[in-house]
Design an enzyme around this catalytic site. Structure first.
Site, PDB file in Angstrom:
ATOM      1  N   HIS A 192       0.827  -1.217   0.000  1.00 21.21           N
ATOM      2  CA  HIS A 192       0.000   0.000   0.000  1.00 21.21           C
ATOM      3  C   HIS A 192       0.861   1.267   0.000  1.00 21.21           C
ATOM      4  CE1 HIS A 192      -0.004  -0.101   4.587  1.00 21.21           C
ATOM      5  NE2 HIS A 192       0.040   1.213   4.408  1.00 21.21           N
ATOM      6  N   ASP A 202       1.224  -7.686   2.199  1.00 19.93           N
ATOM      7  CA  ASP A 202       1.335  -6.237   1.974  1.00 19.93           C
ATOM      8  C   ASP A 202       2.798  -5.793   1.807  1.00 19.93           C
ATOM      9  OD1 ASP A 202       0.853  -3.549   1.804  1.00 19.93           O
ATOM     10  OD2 ASP A 202      -0.444  -3.444   3.555  1.00 19.93           O
ATOM     11  N   SER A 257       3.959   2.163   8.534  1.00 27.03           N
ATOM     12  CA  SER A 257       3.757   1.192   7.466  1.00 27.03           C
ATOM     13  C   SER A 257       5.057   0.977   6.735  1.00 27.03           C
ATOM     14  CB  SER A 257       2.706   1.681   6.480  1.00 27.03           C
ATOM     15  OG  SER A 257       1.448   1.316   6.935  1.00 27.03           O
TER      16      SER A 257
HETATM   17  N1  ARG Z   1      -4.836   0.628   7.650  1.00 27.23           N
HETATM   18  C1  ARG Z   1      -3.559   0.688   7.010  1.00 27.23           C
HETATM   19  C2  ARG Z   1      -3.009   2.121   7.073  1.00 27.23           C
HETATM   20  O1  ARG Z   1      -3.513   2.912   7.792  1.00 27.23           O
HETATM   21  C3  ARG Z   1      -3.611   0.168   5.608  1.00 27.23           C
HETATM   22  C4  ARG Z   1      -4.311   1.041   4.625  1.00 27.23           C
HETATM   23  C5  ARG Z   1      -4.293   0.521   3.218  1.00 27.23           C
HETATM   24  N2  ARG Z   1      -5.230  -0.571   3.006  1.00 27.23           N
HETATM   25  C6  ARG Z   1      -6.559  -0.412   2.698  1.00 27.23           C
HETATM   26  N3  ARG Z   1      -7.316  -1.463   2.568  1.00 27.23           N
HETATM   27  N4  ARG Z   1      -7.118   0.768   2.546  1.00 27.23           N
HETATM   28  O2  ARG Z   1      -2.388   2.701   6.227  1.00 27.23           O
HETATM   29  N1  GLU Z   2      -1.282   1.369   7.614  1.00 27.71           N
HETATM   30  C1  GLU Z   2      -0.671   2.402   8.402  1.00 27.71           C
HETATM   31  C2  GLU Z   2       0.349   3.209   7.592  1.00 27.71           C
HETATM   32  O1  GLU Z   2       0.202   3.382   6.414  1.00 27.71           O
HETATM   33  C3  GLU Z   2      -0.101   1.821   9.638  1.00 27.71           C
HETATM   34  C4  GLU Z   2      -1.232   1.463  10.494  1.00 27.71           C
HETATM   35  C5  GLU Z   2      -1.294   2.275  11.760  1.00 27.71           C
HETATM   36  O2  GLU Z   2      -1.837   3.379  11.739  1.00 27.71           O
HETATM   37  O3  GLU Z   2      -0.781   1.740  12.741  1.00 27.71           O
HETATM   38  O4  GLU Z   2       1.281   3.778   8.132  1.00 27.71           O
END
Ligand code: ARG
Ligand code: GLU
Length: 719
Positions: free
Chosen positions: A84, A221, A654
Site C-alpha cells: 500500500h 502487503d 507502514s
Molecule cells: N490501515 C492501514 C493504514 O492505515 C492500511 C491502509 C491501506 N489498506 C486499505 N485497505 N485501505 O495505512
Molecule cells: N497502515 C498504516 C500506515 O500506512 C499503519 C497502520 C497504523 O496506523 O498503525 O502507516
C-alpha cells in the site's frame, strides 16, 4: 486472600507491562531503555541501533515517499516496504493492457526496473539535540510569534550549515514535547528509486477494505524497490547510468520465525500521536469530532458503494477513493470505541486532578501551573463550535469532489481578474492547474458526486446549528426543499463538470473567462462556505489552537516535573523512532481469543466465503496451496502469513522493519488491530497490537509464486 494477592501481582505485572510496551523512543536516547529491552530478550547494544560514528541498523532504514517507512534487504540497494506504500507507483505504471496492479510485477533484470519520478527515500544521517541553541535568544517578554521567529532564525542557520555537509543532505528541526525540546534531523535523500517487484492486488491487498484494521489478517502487503546512486554512491537524479546503491547496512532476513513472547522491535517513522491531550480534548474527539466525521463519511461511503456495486467502471474509478475515505473512517470508529472502553476521559481527569493537587503544593508551582486546567477548559469549550465548522468544512464541503475541485481555482481566478498580477506566475499557476484538471477527470463520475453533494449539503443544513451555517444553505432549503432536485439543477449548469469546457476556458484565461468560473453555481457555493469560514471561524480557531500549543508546552513540562521517575517519550512527529514489545495474541472481546499468527490456510478459508470480492486469491497461489508446494518456507505443513505484537505504532510505521532480538528482519509492519487504534491517544497493553507481514510469506511469494530467484539470491537469509 490468595485471589486478592494474585490480583495485586497481576495488576503490578500489567502496570509493568504497560510501561514496557508503550512508547516510540528516540534512537539517539535509546540507551535509557536498554536494560529493560535486554530483560525482554534484546541481544544488541544501543550503538548497534544508532551510531553516528560507524554503521548501525538505522542506516538500513528509510523514510519512503514521505508517508511510509522502508528498509534495505541487500548489498545492492534492494528495499522492501508495504504494497500500500508503493501503490501510487505500481498504479502509475499500470495500463489496461499491462495492469501491474492486477497482475503483479517482477523485473526480470536490473534494466527492467521502473523509474518513479517524484519518489524519494531519506536516510537519517544523524540527529542532534539543538534545544539550547534554538532557545538561546528567547526573552521572557516575547509573545508566541516573536518566539517562533527567534527560533526560526537560529534554526535556519543550523539547517544551512548541516545541508552543506554532504551530497543530497536535507535537514529539519522539529519541536518535541510542544516546544520544550528541539532536535535537528539531517537526512541524505536519494531520488532515483525504481520499482522492482510487487505481488498482484489479490495478494498485496488481499482482504481489502473488509480486513483493513482487522485481525486475523492475510494480506501480503509488500513491494520491492531499488535505490540507485551515481558512481560515487551519492544521490543523483534519475539517470540510466546510475548504479545500484551500496548501503552502509542492510538487514539479514531471519526464517527462524516468531513464537509468542518473543522480543520484537519496530524501527520506523511514525506520523502523529497525541498522548498528552487533556480530558477536554478527548471529550471533544470522541463525543463530537469523530462521530461527526464518521457520520459524514458513512454518507459518502454508502453512495460510493451503491454506484460501485452497480457499475464495474465506477468500481474501478472509485476503488482508491473508497479505500482512502474508508481507511480513516474505520480507524476513527475503532479509536472512538477504544477510548470509550478505556473510559479515557475519566482516566485523563484523574491525572488532571493529581496535577492540580500537585500544583497546589507550593506557591512557585501554583503560579506556573495552577491556572492551566481551568484555561484548557475555557479554550476547549470555545473551540468546540469552531472545530465543528472545521470538521464539516473538511468532510462535507471538501467531501464533495466538485467543491473541492472548484477551490483549486480560487488563486488563479483572483490573479486573472487582477490587472496588477504577475503574468508569469499566472501562467505557471494555469499550467499546474491544467495537469490537475486532467488528473481529476480521470477518476470522476458526475452521477456519484451529484448524489454526494445532495446528501452532504442536506446533512450540513440539518446537523450543524443554524448559527454556525452560511446563510445561503437555509435560503436554498426554504426555496427548494429538495436537495436532490437542487443538485440536479446545479450539476447540469456548472461548467466545472465539463472537462473540455474547463480546459478551454483555462487555456485562454483572462478576466472574461475568469468571470465565467466566478459566476458558476459550484464556485459560488464553495465560496459561500469559504467566506463564512474565513470571516467567522478561521482567525479565532487558529488563535485558540496556538494558545493551546503554549498551554500544552507548560502542562507537559509540569507533568515531567510531577513525575520525575517516569520515562517520557515524545509524541510521534514523522521522525525516526524505536518501539519494542513482544509477540502476543489478545482477547479483543468477551469470549474471543486472538492467536498471534495467521497462515496461508486462512487465505484458502477466506476464499471459500461466497461473494466477498476482497477474498479472491490468485489461482496460482491456490495451486501452490493445494499442492503444498511451499519450498523451504513451510512450517508445520503451511506458510505463516502475518503476526501481531505489542509494539506501539501508528500511521507512517507502514513498511517499518520488524526485528528480532538479534536485529534480523522477521517482518514488515503494515497495520494495527481495530481494538488498538486508540493508541494514538492512549496505549493499552491489553489491546494494542501492531500487525506485521511475516517475512517468510514475502519470501515464499517472491520465490515460489513469482519465481524471482534473482531477488532471493541477493538477500542474506538466515535459516
Ligand atoms: N490501515 C492501514 C493504514 O492505515 C492500511 C491502509 C491501506 N489498506 C486499505 N485497505 N485501505 O495505512
Ligand atoms: N497502515 C498504516 C500506515 O500506512 C499503519 C497502520 C497504523 O496506523 O498503525 O502507516
Amino acid at each position: 486472600m490468595r485471589k486478592a494477592f494474585l490480583f495485586v501481582v497481576l495488576s503490578l505485572f500489567l502496570v509493568f507491562k504497560g510501561i514496557a510496551d508503550e512508547g516510540m523512543w528516540l534512537p539517539m536516547l535509546i540507551g535509557k531503555n536498554l536494560a529493560e529491552m535486554q530483560r525482554m530478550g534484546f541481544k544488541l547494544t544501543a550503538e548497534d541501533l544508532y551510531n553516528v560514528n560507524g554503521s548501525s541498523l538505522k542506516d538500513a532504514i528509510v523514510q519512503f515517499g514521505g508517508g511510509c517507512t522502508g528498509e534495505l534487504i541487500s548489498a545492492e540497494g534492494l528495499l522492501i516496504t508495504n504494497h500500500h506504500c508503493g501503490y501510487p507507483e505500481i498504479q502509475s505504471h499500470s495500463t489496461i493492457e499491462n495492469n501491474l496492479l492486477a497482475n503483479g510485477f517482477w523485473a526480470a533484470s536490473r534494466a527492467d526496473e521502473l523509474p518513479n519520478p517524484g519518489l524519494e527515500v531519506k536516510f537519517l544521517v544523524r540527529m542532534d539535540d539543538v534545544t539550547n541553541r534554538v532557545l538561546k535568544n528567547l526573552t521572557p517578554g516575547m509573545n508566541e510569534r516573536e518566539r517562533l521567529m527567534s527560533i526560526q532564525q537560529v534554526a535556519d542557520s543550523l539547517i544551512q550549515l548541516a545541508e552543506k555537509e554532504g551530497v543530497g543532505y536535507e535537514a529539519i528541526i522539529r519541536p518535541f514535547y510542544y516546544g520544550n525540546q528541539y532536535y535537528m534531523f539531517v537526512y541524505q535523500v536519494y531520488k532515483d528509486v525504481r520499482l522492482v517487484g510487487a505481488p498482484p492486488d489479490a495478494i498485496g491487498k488481499f482482504g481489502g477494505d473488509t480486513d483493513n484494521w482487522v485481525w486475523p489478517r492475510h494480506t501480503g502487503d509488500f513491494s520491492l524497490f531499488r535505490i540507485y546512486a551515481d558512481k560515487n554512491n551519492n544521490p543523483a537524479p534519475y539517470s540510466p547510468s546510475n548504479v545500484p546503491f551500496k548501503p552502509k547496512k542492510f538487514f539479514k532476513i531471519s526464517m527462524r520465525g516468531v513464537k509468542e513472547g518473543d522480543f520484537t522491535l519496530v524501527y520506523g517513522f511514525p506520523g502523529r500521536t497525541q498522548q498528552f491531550i487533556t480530558s477536554h480534548a478527548v471529550n471533544l474527539l470522541i463525543n463530537q469530532s469523530n462521530p461527526n466525521k464518521i457520520g459524514l463519511r458513512d454518507i459518502r461511503l454508502s453512495i460510493f458503494k451503491s454506484f460501485m456495486d452497480a457499475n464495474d467502471t465506477i468500481a474501478i474509478k472509485y476503488a482508491a477513493k473508497h479505500a482512502r475515505v474508508a481507511n480513516a473512517w474505520k480507524k476513527w470508529i475503532g479509536e472512538t470505541m477504544g477510548l470509550r472502553r478505556l473510559d479515557a476521559v475519566a482516566q485523563k481527569q484523574e491525572l488532571e486532578n493529581m496535577f492540580a493537587a500537585w500544583a497546589a503544593t507550593n506557591p512557585e508551582l501554583k503560579e506556573r501551573y495552577g491556572w492551566l486546567l481551568p484555561k484548557f477548559q475555557n479554550l476547549y469549550s470555545e473551540l468546540a463550535p469552531l472545530s465543528l465548522v472545521v470538521d464539516y468544512r473538511n468532510e462535507a464541503v471538501y467531501g464533495v469532489e466538485l467543491l473541492s475541485f472548484a477551490s483549486r481555482f480560487e488563486r488563479l481566478l483572483s490573479m486573472a481578474i487582477d490587472p496588477k498580477a504577475d503574468k508569469e506566475k499566472l501562467i505557471e499557476q494555469r499550467e499546474n492547474l491544467k495537469d490537475y484538471v486532467r488528473d481529476f477527470f480521470k477518476d470522476f463520475e458526475l452521477d456519484v458526486d451529484r448524489e454526494v453533494f445532495a446528501a452532504l449539503m442536506k446533512a450540513y443544513q440539518e446537523r450543524v446549528p443554524q448559527k454556525l451555517q452560511p446563510e445561503f444553505l437555509n435560503k436554498f432549503m426554504l426555496q427548494s426543499g429538495n436537495w436532490r432536485q437542487l443538485a440536479g439543477q446545479i450539476y447540469s449548469q456548472t461548467v466545472f463538470a465539463d472537462s473540455v469546457r474547463v480546459l478551454t476556458l483555462l487555456n485562454d484565461i483572462d478576466s472574461t473567462s475568469a468571470r465565467e468560473f466566478l459566476n458558476d453555481p459550484i464556485f459560488n457555493i464553495y465560496f459561500e462556505f469559504e467566506d463564512y469560514y474565513r470571516k467567522n471561524v478561521q482567525k479565532r480557531y487558529f488563535e485558540i489552537t496556538d494558545s493551546l500549543e503554549i498551554l500544552y508546552r507548560t502542562y507537559v513540562e509540569g507533568l515531567m516535573r510531577m513525575q520525575p521517575d517516569k520515562r517520557f517519550y515524545p509524541d510521534a512527529n514523522s521522525t525516526l523512532r524505536i518501539a519494542y514489545g513482544k509477540v502476543a495474541g489478545f482477547n479483543p472481546r468477551d469470549g474471543v481469543v486472538y492467536d498471534y499468527y495467521t497462515t496461508i490456510d486462512g487465505i484458502y478459508e477466506k476464499s471459500q466465503q461466497r461473494n466477498v470480492p476482497d477474498y479472491v486469491p490468485p489461482k496460482r497461489l491456490m495451486e501452490l496451496y493445494q499442492a503444498k508446494d511451499f519450498g523451504p518456507y513451510a512450517v508445520n505443513g503451511t506458510v505463516p502469513v502475518a503476526f501481531i505484537a505489542s509494539n506501539h505504532t501508528t500511521g507512517g510505521n507502514s513498511g517499518s522493519p520488524v526485528l528480532d532480538a538479534e536485529g534480523n528482519l522477521i517482518g514488515v509492519n503494515f497495520d494495527r488491530c481495530w481494538e488498538s487504534t486508540m493508541s494514538d491517544v492512549m496505549f493499552d497493553p491489553n489491546y494494542c497490537r501492531n500487525i506485521s507481514l511475516d517475512m517468510r510469506y514475502a519470501l515464499f511469494i517472491i520465490d515460489k509464486y513469482a519465481g524471482a530467484k534473482n531477488l532471493i539470491n541477493e538477500m542474506v537469509i538466515l535459516q
